[in-house]
Scaffold this active site. Structure first.
Site: not given
Ligand code: PLP
Length: 489
Positions: A102
């Site tokens: 993120k």
């Molecule tokens: C947010 C997140 C996801 C999922 O990603 P999306 O874009 O919401 O589908 C997968 N793995 C981790 C570690 C995350 O923080």
């Protein structure tokens, strides 16, 4: 480039407006009017740095803030703070300040929001409100900390995040940040934030005092577009390493929650990137697996708490943007489906739309499969992956077994194993009985001969700066307190 809503109120707006608004007035999500076919241009520029590639892609979408401003925004976001690395076909997106993918979007969002705010002549301070189950909170804090003209308030469930996640947040520095523990669960925190957003009295009062509320939620188009970049980057990396020839199609495997990351890969495909299948990987909350297989989305099930917590989600918000494409950009149909979801908890797409989804493959992994995969990959290849990435790995193997399509695949690695050290040690059979999370970091490092990411090292010794805890019905008061205090500083 202009932006429109998936639910069709007809407004056509600039990228700056779309980024500031976050969500359209009709409840829909903003999407670009079109997708520039960029692959043929970019393939001639293979070898660009991540920042340079980001500039080439993002400027085609966010074109009203000025090229120089955008360049500066990208450099402020990424330079010396974030990089992408491919290893053993894992595309590691977690080399950022909070060790989760993120960061890629949440380092950039504050920078582009700052530009958009200027462009739109907004004089109020923008106050970002975020409810977090762990990862988003820290990444947003890191991104917005000390950004002029912004304040950020993060609410987390006091007993609902890991020790490491909590410590990451409550030690956050910056003169414009506030971190508050809620006596309640994540849903309570999220509901509290939503009710603040829905309180027009409050918003009016805040405006008079010079504040405007906004959100760093993953449905903001300012978070989505920068995620397209790493698929181009990863593809070109495979070409450079001669794992594929330029033009060869690859499969892309994405551990999925809110459907943002995999949607960015799909947007890349629409821009000409040679992707065959988009492999949508879920944990036991397999609502997307069922949807891709049947065309029926049904959220009426119990949320299961798994060891890939960032994917524990039953309403994948960004799927709305894919539905919009699957229905030939017919906003009325998208609205009908979303209304069904709200009212009945389920919806069913048309036969044509279902056929459209054949670019995607969906499956899921359970806890035993994840543990086994982490152990096998470590023992066989010496490669350590986290629990979310392992979901992708398991699902890729299921896909390959079912289809015999063994072409090169890029598995998106979304978090450092050190963010979930307890699960990793359990998977590897390392004894951690009666150890706390911080001791476990060291044990994992010693046992696997890998390094603890810098931002997680000595976390236990950092000074706690945010001690505030409040009842779930007092979130508004704590917000007002913080804004009043920060005004007097
Ligand atoms: C947010 C997140 C996801 C999922 O990603 P999306 O874009 O919401 O589908 C997968 N793995 C981790 C570690 C995350 O923080």
């Amino acid at each position: 480039m202009k932006f429109i809503s998936t639910r069709g109120n007809g407004e056509i707006i600039s990228s700056s407006k779309a980024i500031i608004n976050g969500i359209a007035d009709d409840g829909g999500l903003y999407v670009p009017m079109e997708f520039p076919k960029l692959y043929d241009t970019l393939k001639k520029k293979m070898g660009l740095s991540y920042e340079e590639l980001a500039y080439e892609i993002i400027r085609r979408f966010f074109d009203d803030i000025g090229d120089e401003n955008l360049k500066e925004a990208i450099n402020n976001a990424y330079k010396d703070k974030f990089f992408v690395k491919e290893e053993n076909n894992f595309l590691e997106l977690y080399h950022g300040p909070t060790s989760a993918f993120k960061d890629a979007a949440l380092l950039f969002l504050p920078q582009i929001m700052r530009c958009a705010k200027k462009k739109e002549n907004i004089s109020e301070d923008i106050v970002i409100l975020t409810a977090t189950s762990g990862d988003t909170g820290k990444a947003a804090l890191q991104g917005f900390s000390n950004v002029d003209g912004f304040k950020i308030v993060v609410y987390y469930p006091k007993d609902g995040v890991s020790k490491i996640q909590q410590k990451q947040m409550i030690t956050q520095e910056g003169n414009n940040v506030s971190v508050i523990g809620i006596r309640g669960n994540f849903d309570n925190a999220q509901t509290g934030v939503k009710s603040i957003f829905g309180d027009s009295e409050l918003k009016k009062k805040l405006k008079e005092e010079g504040f405007l509320l906004s959100s760093a939620n993953s449905i903001n188009i300012g978070r989505l577009i920068p995620q397209i970049v790493y698929y181009f980057y990863g593809y070109f990396d495979l070409v450079n390493k001669q794992k594929i020839k330029e033009g060869d199609k690859i499969n892309v495997v994405v551990p999925t929650g809110n459907f943002g990351n995999i949607l960015a890969a799909y947007y890349g495909k629409k821009m000409g990137l040679p992707i065959e299948k988009l492999i949508c990987s879920s944990n036991e909350n397999n609502v997307l697996t069922d949807f891709l297989n049947t065309g029926v989305y049904d959220k009426r099930r119990k949320l299961i708490l798994t060891e890939s917590p960032s994917m524990d989600i039953l309403i994948s918000s960004n799927l709305e943007r894919l539905l919009f494409e699957a229905n030939n950009r017919e906003a009325l149909e998208t609205k009908r489906l979303m209304d069904d979801l709200n009212l009945k908890g389920t919806y069913s797409i048309s036969k044509n739309a279902k056929e459209f989804l054949s670019d995607f493959y969906g499956n899921y992994a359970n806890a035993d499969e994840i543990y086994e995969a982490i152990k096998d990959v470590y023992n066989n290849d010496g490669y350590l992956m986290d629990t979310h990435t392992a979901v992708g790995y398991v699902v890729l193997n299921k896909y390959r077994k079912e289809t015999s399509d063994l072409r090169q695949a890029l598995i998106v690695s979304t978090a450092s194993p050190y963010k979930f050290p307890r699960s990793i040690c359990n998977a590897l059979g390392i004894d951690i009985i009666e150890k706390d999370d911080f001791e476990i970091l060291n044990i994992l490092s010693q046992n696997t001969n890998t390094d603890i990411p810098k931002n997680l090292m000595n976390l236990d010794k950092k000074e706690v700066l945010h001690k505030e805890v409040c009842n779930k019905d007092k979130m508004k008061d704590s917000l007002l307190d913080f804004l009043r205090r920060s005004k007097n500083d």
